[in-house]
Design a protein around this motif. Structure first.
Motif, PDB file in Angstrom:
ATOM      1  N   GLY A  30       0.832  -1.213   0.000  1.00  0.00           N
ATOM      2  CA  GLY A  30       0.000   0.000   0.000  1.00  0.00           C
ATOM      3  C   GLY A  30       0.859   1.253   0.000  1.00  0.00           C
ATOM      4  O   GLY A  30       0.598   2.209  -0.739  1.00  0.00           O
ATOM      5  N   ASP A  31       1.889   1.257   0.837  1.00  0.00           N
ATOM      6  CA  ASP A  31       2.765   2.434   0.921  1.00  0.00           C
ATOM      7  C   ASP A  31       3.543   2.624  -0.378  1.00  0.00           C
ATOM      8  O   ASP A  31       3.690   3.750  -0.879  1.00  0.00           O
ATOM      9  N   LEU A  32       4.028   1.503  -0.920  1.00  0.00           N
ATOM     10  CA  LEU A  32       4.766   1.583  -2.196  1.00  0.00           C
ATOM     11  C   LEU A  32       3.885   2.195  -3.282  1.00  0.00           C
ATOM     12  O   LEU A  32       4.332   3.070  -4.042  1.00  0.00           O
ATOM     13  N   ALA A  33       2.637   1.728  -3.335  1.00  0.00           N
ATOM     14  CA  ALA A  33       1.720   2.236  -4.375  1.00  0.00           C
ATOM     15  C   ALA A  33       1.514   3.743  -4.198  1.00  0.00           C
ATOM     16  O   ALA A  33       1.540   4.512  -5.168  1.00  0.00           O
ATOM     17  N   ALA A  34       1.321   4.174  -2.930  1.00  0.00           N
ATOM     18  CA  ALA A  34       1.084   5.609  -2.680  1.00  0.00           C
ATOM     19  C   ALA A  34       2.321   6.440  -3.016  1.00  0.00           C
ATOM     20  O   ALA A  34       2.209   7.522  -3.610  1.00  0.00           O
ATOM     21  N   LEU A  35       3.497   5.931  -2.669  1.00  0.00           N
ATOM     22  CA  LEU A  35       4.731   6.684  -2.945  1.00  0.00           C
ATOM     23  C   LEU A  35       5.006   6.738  -4.455  1.00  0.00           C
ATOM     24  O   LEU A  35       5.452   7.748  -4.986  1.00  0.00           O
ATOM     25  N   ARG A  36       4.691   5.622  -5.132  1.00  0.00           N
ATOM     26  CA  ARG A  36       4.864   5.575  -6.587  1.00  0.00           C
ATOM     27  C   ARG A  36       3.949   6.599  -7.255  1.00  0.00           C
ATOM     28  O   ARG A  36       4.364   7.389  -8.100  1.00  0.00           O
ATOM     29  N   GLU A  37       2.699   6.587  -6.817  1.00  0.00           N
ATOM     30  CA  GLU A  37       1.724   7.503  -7.428  1.00  0.00           C
ATOM     31  C   GLU A  37       2.131   8.959  -7.203  1.00  0.00           C
ATOM     32  O   GLU A  37       2.021   9.790  -8.094  1.00  0.00           O
ATOM     33  N   ARG A  38       2.644   9.245  -5.998  1.00  0.00           N
ATOM     34  CA  ARG A  38       2.981  10.634  -5.671  1.00  0.00           C
ATOM     35  C   ARG A  38       4.281  11.090  -6.333  1.00  0.00           C
ATOM     36  O   ARG A  38       4.389  12.221  -6.790  1.00  0.00           O
ATOM     37  N   PHE A  39       5.291  10.190  -6.401  1.00  0.00           N
ATOM     38  CA  PHE A  39       6.632  10.650  -6.817  1.00  0.00           C
ATOM     39  C   PHE A  39       7.094  10.096  -8.160  1.00  0.00           C
ATOM     40  O   PHE A  39       8.079  10.573  -8.715  1.00  0.00           O
ATOM     41  N   LEU A  40       6.420   9.053  -8.681  1.00  0.00           N
ATOM     42  CA  LEU A  40       6.905   8.457  -9.932  1.00  0.00           C
ATOM     43  C   LEU A  40       5.890   8.561 -11.068  1.00  0.00           C
ATOM     44  O   LEU A  40       5.796   7.648 -11.896  1.00  0.00           O
TER      45      LEU A  40
END
Ligand SMILES: C[S@@+](CC[C@H](N)C(=O)[O-])C[C@H]1O[C@@H](n2cnc3c(N)ncnc32)[C@H](O)[C@@H]1O
Length: 284
Positions: A30-40
């Motif tokens: 879940g955190d990876l998905a959120a960080l990906r969406e925000r920064f990648l």
């Protein structure tokens, strides 16, 4: 814009997964998905570097919302950041319960005490735009986020007023005396000896988490304030620690409340207590 290879992105991503797992983050995917969406959103060297910095912050157990700058709560996108409490998804149980409560009249008057960035008050306003909601908060940083959240979500909200007030100050809610239909609150309620994850014990503001020797100082104060603010038959809905249901029910009994019920949140924890203001006048 210089693109990066898919292989490089995959390798950074796999390394991030391993680092987050090792750091003990509980929802790695879940955190990876959120960080990906925000920064990648774009795959450039600069974006990859920002993503890696964000992963390192999350590994230091900085709350996800403080890193991404926003959080989803009950269908609303709320801006959050360092210095404010990040609303917990589990608190949506309280909102759902009071929004469906048939005792909240059409165009009812609602107080959200300890409003933070506005999660409960704004979510209720989205679900019940007929209600007049006042969000009460003391902290200046929270108030700034709260006002931004009201403005950003204006299109889907009913009437929301922000009141800057310290609930421990005498007379702070005198203007609402006896005319409020619903008081809801997710106040600070943790006792200092309770062990919390670092997200809460180290990174959320202490005044948002802890409240006196047994964690119940502000809940005691809210019981008094709510008994005075509510009309007879009005409702109080409180979030508290899973270890506190009996203590909370007991102290509400002593403050003009009846029909006191504790229910579980989305995690199955007994953290929500609702109560009816008795019909007696002047008991506080
Ligand atoms: C656990 S946070 C909850 C925020 C929000 N209700 C939520 O569910 O996300 C508690 C909030 O209570 C506020 N607070 C603490 N003491 C207060 C007081 N004496 N008067 C008003 N607000 C207070 C803190 O600033 C913090 O924003």
């Amino acid at each position: 814009m210089v693109p990066v290879t898919a292989q490089r992105t995959r390798s950074v991503h796999d390394a991030a997964r391993a680092r987050l797992t090792e750091a003990g983050v509980w929802d790695v995917e879940g955190d990876l998905a959120a960080l990906r969406e925000r920064f990648l959103a774009v795959e450039t060297p600069a974006a990859l570097a920002r993503f890696e910095t964000a992963v390192a912050e999350r590994c230091r157990r900085i709350p996800l919302g403080h890193i991404t700058g926003s959080t989803e709560f009950d269908g609303l996108e709320l801006v959050v950041g360092s210095g404010v409490f990040v609303p917990r998804r589990e608190s949506t149980t309280l909102v759902a319960r009071v929004a469906e409560d048939t005792t909240l009249p059409y165009r009812g008057t609602v107080l959200d005490l300890c409003s933070g960035v506005g999660a409960l008050g704004l979510a209720l306003s989205r679900r019940r735009p007929d209600a007049a909601v006042t969000c009460v908060e003391r902290d200046d940083t929270c108030l700034q986020y709260l006002r931004r959240n009201v403005a950003r979500n204006e299109a889907v909200l009913g009437g929301v007023t922000v009141l800057a007030a310290d609930l421990t100050a005498p007379g702070c809610l005198d203007a609402y005396r006896g005319r409020t239909d619903l008081v809801m609150a997710n106040p600070p309620y943790v006792a200092p000896d309770v062990r919390l994850l670092p997200e809460w014990s180290e990174h959320q503001p202490r005044a948002a988490v802890y409240s006196g020797a047994d964690g119940l100082d502000l809940i005691r104060r809210i019981a008094v304030l709510a008994a005075a603010a509510l009309r007879p038959g009005g409702r109080l809905a409180l979030e508290h620690d899973r270890a506190q249901p009996e203590q909370v029910r007991e102290l509400l009994h002593g403050h003009a409340f009846e029909e006191i019920t504790t229910c579980v949140d989305t995690a199955g924890e007994p953290r929500i207590t609702v109560a009816r203001r008795t019909d007696q006048e002047g008991t506080t």
